[in-house]
Design a protein around this motif. Structure first.
Motif, PDB file in Angstrom:
ATOM      1  N   LEU A   8       0.703  -1.197   0.120  1.00 44.84           N
ATOM      2  CA  LEU A   8       0.069   0.216   0.107  1.00 44.84           C
ATOM      3  C   LEU A   8       0.843   1.334   0.230  1.00 44.84           C
ATOM      4  CD1 LEU A   8      -2.806   1.259   0.107  1.00 44.84           C
ATOM      5  CD2 LEU A   8      -2.706   1.142   2.778  1.00 44.84           C
ATOM      6  N   MET A   9       1.907   1.180   0.769  1.00 45.25           N
ATOM      7  CA  MET A   9       3.006   2.422   0.951  1.00 45.25           C
ATOM      8  C   MET A   9       3.348   2.639  -0.287  1.00 45.25           C
ATOM      9  SD  MET A   9       4.528   2.061   4.708  1.00 45.25           S
ATOM     10  CE  MET A   9       5.728   3.463   4.353  1.00 45.25           C
ATOM     11  N   SER A  10       3.753   1.434  -1.316  1.00 43.31           N
ATOM     12  CA  SER A  10       4.508   1.620  -2.333  1.00 43.31           C
ATOM     13  C   SER A  10       3.512   2.412  -3.394  1.00 43.31           C
ATOM     14  CB  SER A  10       5.028   0.207  -2.894  1.00 43.31           C
ATOM     15  OG  SER A  10       5.737  -0.378  -1.742  1.00 43.31           O
ATOM     16  N   ILE A  11       2.440   1.581  -3.485  1.00 41.61           N
ATOM     17  CA  ILE A  11       1.307   2.450  -4.284  1.00 41.61           C
ATOM     18  C   ILE A  11       1.104   3.631  -4.205  1.00 41.61           C
ATOM     19  CG2 ILE A  11      -0.939   2.267  -5.155  1.00 41.61           C
ATOM     20  CD1 ILE A  11      -0.770  -1.054  -4.511  1.00 41.61           C
ATOM     21  N   LEU A  12       1.017   4.086  -2.827  1.00 37.24           N
ATOM     22  CA  LEU A  12       0.729   5.367  -2.496  1.00 37.24           C
ATOM     23  C   LEU A  12       1.906   6.467  -3.126  1.00 37.24           C
ATOM     24  CD1 LEU A  12      -1.106   5.303   0.767  1.00 37.24           C
ATOM     25  CD2 LEU A  12      -2.077   5.716  -1.472  1.00 37.24           C
ATOM     26  N   THR A  13       3.077   5.988  -2.790  1.00 40.16           N
ATOM     27  CA  THR A  13       4.369   6.758  -3.243  1.00 40.16           C
ATOM     28  C   THR A  13       4.536   6.910  -4.571  1.00 40.16           C
ATOM     29  OG1 THR A  13       5.576   5.931  -1.342  1.00 40.16           O
ATOM     30  CG2 THR A  13       7.073   6.760  -3.006  1.00 40.16           C
ATOM     31  N   ALA A  14       4.145   5.605  -5.332  1.00 41.58           N
ATOM     32  CA  ALA A  14       4.086   5.575  -6.917  1.00 41.58           C
ATOM     33  C   ALA A  14       2.963   6.876  -7.304  1.00 41.58           C
ATOM     34  CB  ALA A  14       3.810   4.525  -7.570  1.00 41.58           C
ATOM     35  N   VAL A  15       2.046   6.818  -6.689  1.00 41.98           N
ATOM     36  CA  VAL A  15       0.726   7.639  -7.218  1.00 41.98           C
ATOM     37  C   VAL A  15       1.275   9.059  -6.935  1.00 41.98           C
ATOM     38  CG1 VAL A  15      -1.740   8.372  -6.835  1.00 41.98           C
ATOM     39  CG2 VAL A  15      -1.212   6.104  -6.922  1.00 41.98           C
ATOM     40  N   ALA A  16       1.631   9.171  -5.764  1.00 46.53           N
ATOM     41  CA  ALA A  16       2.117  10.828  -5.398  1.00 46.53           C
ATOM     42  C   ALA A  16       2.980  11.347  -6.306  1.00 46.53           C
ATOM     43  CB  ALA A  16       2.402  11.065  -3.973  1.00 46.53           C
ATOM     44  N   ILE A  44      -0.947  12.368   0.457  1.00 45.89           N
ATOM     45  CA  ILE A  44      -0.387  12.091   1.787  1.00 45.89           C
ATOM     46  C   ILE A  44      -1.510  12.394   2.958  1.00 45.89           C
ATOM     47  CG2 ILE A  44       1.371  13.256   3.370  1.00 45.89           C
ATOM     48  CD1 ILE A  44       2.596  12.102   1.116  1.00 45.89           C
ATOM     49  N   LEU A  45      -2.402  13.010   2.441  1.00 46.79           N
ATOM     50  CA  LEU A  45      -3.708  13.362   3.357  1.00 46.79           C
ATOM     51  C   LEU A  45      -4.678  11.988   3.325  1.00 46.79           C
ATOM     52  CD1 LEU A  45      -5.122  16.770   2.266  1.00 46.79           C
ATOM     53  CD2 LEU A  45      -4.318  16.064   4.598  1.00 46.79           C
ATOM     54  N   PHE A  46      -4.710  11.322   2.291  1.00 41.99           N
ATOM     55  CA  PHE A  46      -5.174   9.955   2.007  1.00 41.99           C
ATOM     56  C   PHE A  46      -4.515   8.993   3.106  1.00 41.99           C
ATOM     57  CE2 PHE A  46      -5.437   5.684   0.774  1.00 41.99           C
ATOM     58  CZ  PHE A  46      -6.777   5.649   0.127  1.00 41.99           C
ATOM     59  N   ALA A  47      -3.189   9.058   3.082  1.00 40.57           N
ATOM     60  CA  ALA A  47      -2.510   8.009   4.171  1.00 40.57           C
ATOM     61  C   ALA A  47      -2.544   8.338   5.674  1.00 40.57           C
ATOM     62  CB  ALA A  47      -0.875   8.186   3.531  1.00 40.57           C
ATOM     63  N   LEU A  48      -2.562   9.827   5.677  1.00 36.14           N
ATOM     64  CA  LEU A  48      -2.848  10.279   7.027  1.00 36.14           C
ATOM     65  C   LEU A  48      -4.241   9.856   7.638  1.00 36.14           C
ATOM     66  CD1 LEU A  48      -1.478  13.784   7.695  1.00 36.14           C
ATOM     67  CD2 LEU A  48      -0.762  11.772   8.793  1.00 36.14           C
ATOM     68  N   PHE A  49      -5.184   9.858   6.800  1.00 35.78           N
ATOM     69  CA  PHE A  49      -6.624   9.561   7.254  1.00 35.78           C
ATOM     70  C   PHE A  49      -6.989   7.985   7.035  1.00 35.78           C
ATOM     71  CE2 PHE A  49      -6.429  14.212   7.620  1.00 35.78           C
ATOM     72  CZ  PHE A  49      -7.261  14.422   8.632  1.00 35.78           C
ATOM     73  N   PHE A  50      -6.183   7.291   6.395  1.00 33.56           N
ATOM     74  CA  PHE A  50      -6.581   6.145   5.920  1.00 33.56           C
ATOM     75  C   PHE A  50      -6.972   5.180   7.207  1.00 33.56           C
ATOM     76  CE2 PHE A  50      -5.688   1.734   4.520  1.00 33.56           C
ATOM     77  CZ  PHE A  50      -6.370   1.618   3.517  1.00 33.56           C
ATOM     78  N   GLU A  51      -8.063   4.402   7.129  1.00 33.00           N
ATOM     79  CA  GLU A  51      -8.234   3.333   8.145  1.00 33.00           C
ATOM     80  C   GLU A  51      -9.234   2.496   7.788  1.00 33.00           C
ATOM     81  OE1 GLU A  51     -10.393   5.061  11.748  1.00 33.00           O
ATOM     82  OE2 GLU A  51      -8.158   5.657  12.418  1.00 33.00           O
ATOM     83  N   ARG A  52      -8.695   1.041   7.681  1.00 29.65           N
ATOM     84  CA  ARG A  52      -9.682   0.086   7.592  1.00 29.65           C
ATOM     85  C   ARG A  52      -9.798  -0.977   8.573  1.00 29.65           C
ATOM     86  NH1 ARG A  52     -10.747  -1.417   1.650  1.00 29.65           N
ATOM     87  NH2 ARG A  52     -12.766  -1.077   2.574  1.00 29.65           N
ATOM     88  N   LYS A  53     -11.101  -0.988   9.237  1.00 30.15           N
ATOM     89  CA  LYS A  53     -11.226  -1.890  10.317  1.00 30.15           C
ATOM     90  C   LYS A  53     -11.155  -3.333   9.713  1.00 30.15           C
ATOM     91  CE  LYS A  53     -12.175   1.113  13.626  1.00 30.15           C
ATOM     92  NZ  LYS A  53     -13.007   2.324  13.220  1.00 30.15           N
ATOM     93  N   GLU A  54     -11.881  -3.822   8.602  1.00 32.52           N
ATOM     94  CA  GLU A  54     -12.137  -4.828   8.171  1.00 32.52           C
ATOM     95  C   GLU A  54     -10.835  -5.831   7.780  1.00 32.52           C
ATOM     96  OE1 GLU A  54     -13.616  -2.378   4.773  1.00 32.52           O
ATOM     97  OE2 GLU A  54     -13.339  -2.283   6.886  1.00 32.52           O
ATOM     98  N   THR A  55      -9.892  -5.104   7.388  1.00 36.13           N
ATOM     99  CA  THR A  55      -8.480  -5.339   7.245  1.00 36.13           C
ATOM    100  C   THR A  55      -7.469  -5.232   8.313  1.00 36.13           C
ATOM    101  OG1 THR A  55      -7.435  -3.690   5.628  1.00 36.13           O
ATOM    102  CG2 THR A  55      -8.658  -5.428   4.843  1.00 36.13           C
ATOM    103  N   ASP A  56      -6.444  -5.691   8.254  1.00 38.16           N
ATOM    104  CA  ASP A  56      -5.286  -5.416   9.300  1.00 38.16           C
ATOM    105  C   ASP A  56      -4.263  -4.325   8.758  1.00 38.16           C
ATOM    106  OD1 ASP A  56      -4.284  -6.979   7.704  1.00 38.16           O
ATOM    107  OD2 ASP A  56      -3.561  -8.587   8.881  1.00 38.16           O
ATOM    108  N   ILE A  57      -4.520  -3.521   7.596  1.00 37.55           N
ATOM    109  CA  ILE A  57      -3.741  -2.696   7.422  1.00 37.55           C
ATOM    110  C   ILE A  57      -4.024  -1.268   7.991  1.00 37.55           C
ATOM    111  CG2 ILE A  57      -2.762  -1.475   5.259  1.00 37.55           C
ATOM    112  CD1 ILE A  57      -4.167  -3.401   3.479  1.00 37.55           C
TER     113      ILE A  57
END
Lengths: 168, 121
Positions: A8-16, A44-57
């Motif tokens: 996920l972090m790699s994808i977000l870095t690539a997108v940014a 960056i805002l997406f990453a800061l506020f990202f939260e998923r209860k159903e997965t463990d990420i």
């Protein structure tokens, strides 16, 4: 867990990075030094506020910061604009700090507030770096224009992150 | 948690103050031009005394800016930096905000009208 998070972090870095590179090719019609869209901050805002209860990420502040640092570093390398690196880094660090602090005071429906404040402080950091590097204090007189531009572009990038998070 | 209205009022107020500041900064006219590179004053002159238009070429770390000077006004006509903001800033006749080329660390200010009148008088 580690692999999912790393992916996920790699994808977000690539997108940014892609957003940053594309944006760097778009000329800004406003002739004020330092004005830009700053769309990469939506990631960056997406990453800061990202939260998923159903997965463990779960992404922490440190993870979001790592994405930001990679984006700034690789962005400077890929665009070849190493002169802009100092401005980019100062602005980026200040904006990130402000957004992390402000996150405690806003709801999930107010990410646009973080975006606007982040953009304004990015511009303040950038101008501060420019004043120090060039040794010319009169550059700071562009601050009012940069604050207006920062609020307008920041609300838009913040809303992009907010609406994306609502839909996933 | 604050309401949306709270944040809109905060940002609205900041925008209003900034717009007022922009107008205050833009009002001043001037004649004395100062060209700084990396914080050092490299050229200075009186825009009112320019009879023939001329160009100045300024170099910094491989970057070049060409500055055009005419009577009462000054602008950057070409720059080999990536953004070209200084070129798009156009002619300057005064105002507190300078022409800036951040990649080449070039700053051009136009200020001070009163001391020029003294010279003419």
């Amino acid at each position: 867990m580690a692999i999912k998070k790393l992916t996920l972090m790699s994808i977000l870095t690539a997108v940014a990075l892609i957003i940053f590179m594309v944006e760097a090719q778009i000329p800004i019609p406003i002739p004020v030094p330092g004005v830009k869209l700053g769309l990469a901050n939506a990631v960056i805002l997406f990453a800061l506020f990202f939260e998923r209860k159903e997965t463990d990420i779960k992404l922490t502040k440190v993870d979001a910061f790592a994405i930001l640092l990679c984006r700034i570093l690789l962005g400077a390398l890929f665009t070849g604009r190493l002169v802009a690196f100092a401005y980019s880094l100062t602005g980026g660090l200040l904006a990130f700090t402000v957004q992390v602090v402000l996150k405690r005071f806003v709801t999930k429906k107010q990410i646009w507030v973080c975006g606007a404040a982040g953009a304004v402080f990015h511009n303040i950091g950038q101008i501060a770096a420019a004043v120090i590097i060039t040794g010319t204090p009169s550059i700071a007189l562009y601050l009012p224009m940069l604050i207006i531009a920062g609020i307008v572009t920041g609300v838009v990038t913040g809303l992009i992150a907010q609406l994306t998070l609502e839909r996933i | 948690m604050k309401s949306n209205r709270f944040w809109i009022i905060i940002f609205g107020a900041i925008i209003l103050l900034s717009v007022i500041a922009v107008f205050i900064f833009a009002r001043k006219q001037g004649d004395t031009v100062k060209i700084y590179q990396n914080g050092q004053l490299i050229h200075t002159g009186n825009l009112g005394m320019v009879s023939e238009p001329f160009n100045i070429s300024v170099e910094f770390n491989g970057g070049t800016n060409i500055i055009a000077v005419e009577q009462g006004r000054i602008r950057v006509i070409s720059a080999n930096c990536f953004d070209g903001t200084c070129v798009r800033q156009g002619w300057h006749t005064g105002g507190l905000t300078p022409i800036v080329c951040l990649p080449n660390r070039l700053v051009i200010t136009v200020e001070g009208k009163s001391d020029i009148d003294a010279v003419v008088g």
